[in-house]
Design an enzyme around this catalytic site. Structure first.
Site: not given
Ligand code: IMP
Ligand code: MG
Length: 182
Positions: A45, A105, A154
């Site tokens: 998503k 990532d 993050f």
């Protein structure tokens, strides 16, 4: 009243910077794919916000479709396991596929996805990622289009989540350390 923004330590990318970068990418894609059969494939998503802005920054005809794969659980580290939760609805034959991702990532997810989609008679397949975190790369993969390179931290916002939250932040930020311990 609780405000998500109270959980943000600092803003990494402002709304204004994001808007500008996405516009620029849309322009480049429109030029590069002018004589092609462009189809954007967004990975749910995390990429929905980016997809919404990117498709409106593209000025040539375009098809869109969505795919859902499992990547992260509720933690902040990749499990390395890629599972197809929702496959595409459209036939990809002859299409020039541009995979739309929120962040590249380890690259495990996209490496798996590109190999899978390559087997479906596509004309070409490339990657457009909103963010690139190259320091964490494990798979051999580089984005063809990228809005920003980010350090190994993050990040949340603009579609990116921590434990399914913060996707609706209009900018990209870093969470206060205390939030992870909740
Ligand atoms: P990869 O397979 O390790 O490249 O994982 C990519 C996916 O992990 C992305 O599509 C995100 O959903 C998630 N991810 C990686 N880094 C972050 C981050 O900093 N914030 C939020 N989600 C992340
Ligand atoms: Mg994702």
């Amino acid at each position: 009243m609780y405000n998500m923004e109270d959980d943000i330590e600092r803003i990494l990318l402002s709304e204004k910077d994001i808007k500008k970068a996405v516009k620029k990418m849309g322009k480049a894609i429109s030029k590069d794919y002018a004589d092609k059969n462009l189809m954007l494939v967004a990975v749910l998503k995390g990429s929905v916000v980016f997809m919404g802005d990117l498709m409106r920054a593209i000025t040539i005809p375009v098809n869109i479709d969505f795919m859902a794969v499992s990547s992260y659980g509720s933690g902040t580290k990749s499990s390395g396991v890629v599972k197809i939760i929702k496959d595409l609805d459209h036939d990809l034959s002859g299409k020039d596929i541009l995979i739309v991702e929120d962040i590249l990532d380890s690259g495990m997810t996209l490496s798996y996805l590109t190999n899978l989609l390559k087997q479906r008679n596509v004309a070409s397949i490339k990657i457009a990622t909103f963010l690139d975190k190259p320091e964490r790369r494990v798979a051999e993969i580089t984005p063809d289009y990228c809005c920003f390179t980010v350090p190994d931290e993050f990040v949340v916002g603009y579609g990116l989540d921590f434990d399914q939250q913060y996707r609706n932040l209009p900018y990209v930020g870093i969470l206060k350390p205390g939030v992870y311990e909740k």
